[in-house]
Design an enzyme around this catalytic site. Sequence first.
Site, PDB file in Angstrom:
ATOM      1  N   ASP A   9     -31.222  -5.640  57.418  1.00 20.15           N
ATOM      2  CA  ASP A   9     -32.022  -4.418  57.509  1.00 20.15           C
ATOM      3  C   ASP A   9     -31.050  -3.235  57.426  1.00 20.15           C
ATOM      4  O   ASP A   9     -29.853  -3.390  57.687  1.00 20.15           O
ATOM      5  CB  ASP A   9     -32.766  -4.414  58.848  1.00 20.15           C
ATOM      6  N   ASP A  11     -31.887   0.696  58.402  1.00 23.99           N
ATOM      7  CA  ASP A  11     -32.000   1.672  59.495  1.00 23.99           C
ATOM      8  C   ASP A  11     -31.897   1.006  60.856  1.00 23.99           C
ATOM      9  O   ASP A  11     -32.707   0.134  61.199  1.00 23.99           O
ATOM     10  CB  ASP A  11     -33.329   2.428  59.395  1.00 23.99           C
ATOM     11  N   ASP A 166     -32.904  -5.075  63.792  1.00 26.92           N
ATOM     12  CA  ASP A 166     -32.771  -4.345  65.062  1.00 26.92           C
ATOM     13  C   ASP A 166     -34.113  -4.038  65.711  1.00 26.92           C
ATOM     14  O   ASP A 166     -34.142  -3.417  66.773  1.00 26.92           O
ATOM     15  CB  ASP A 166     -32.014  -3.025  64.839  1.00 26.92           C
TER      16      ASP A 166
END
Length: 215
Positions: A9, A11, A166
């Site tokens: 991922d 961001d 995250d």
Amino acid sequence: MPTRALVFDFDGTLADTESAVLQSWQEVFRAHGTELPLDAWYAVIGTQHTTPAMFALLAEHAPGIDPEALRPKSKARVFELLETLGPREGVETYLEAAKDHGLKLAVASSSSGAWVNPHLERLGIARYFDAVLTGDRHKAKPDPDLYLAALEALKTNAKETIAFEDTPHGVTAAKAAGLTCVAVPNAITESLDFGQADVVLPSFAAKPLEALLGD
């Protein structure tokens, strides 16, 4: 089955852009005399719905606002906050180790290519990735489409691939695509539920990639 590929991922995972975006939204809400409820932020983090959700929520507290008038100022503030941001601790070590092991690498992000690609270049890590899949071309997380597209782009299968995320929405997407998922929460997401993840690390520096691959 040995690992052949890693999918990250963007961001909040490769770089903690989410802190800057959240701060920008908090400033917008305070400028209109109210506070941004963090529960509302957590409900959309890691998806493609953050901006419309935030403007809709702000409109409830400040009727008559013009989202289009606020958008340029809000975007400029985010880029101001990101000027000195680098990759998260340990990220570059992971990427170097992955290349040393001959692993294929991809980014799978719900954000647009216009957001992700310039940041990868600015951070100096674009060169590591064989493919960059973004939310303007694929369904955003928690839909698994981005991860399925990453597998196709890398010509690998889910059992040979590890995802790094995250947010719980991201973990959901990776697991729905059949990947092993390592959650690496940041300061914004560390209090969320990562029960679906196969492994949870406090940072990339907490465990070398070689040790992770050997588990």
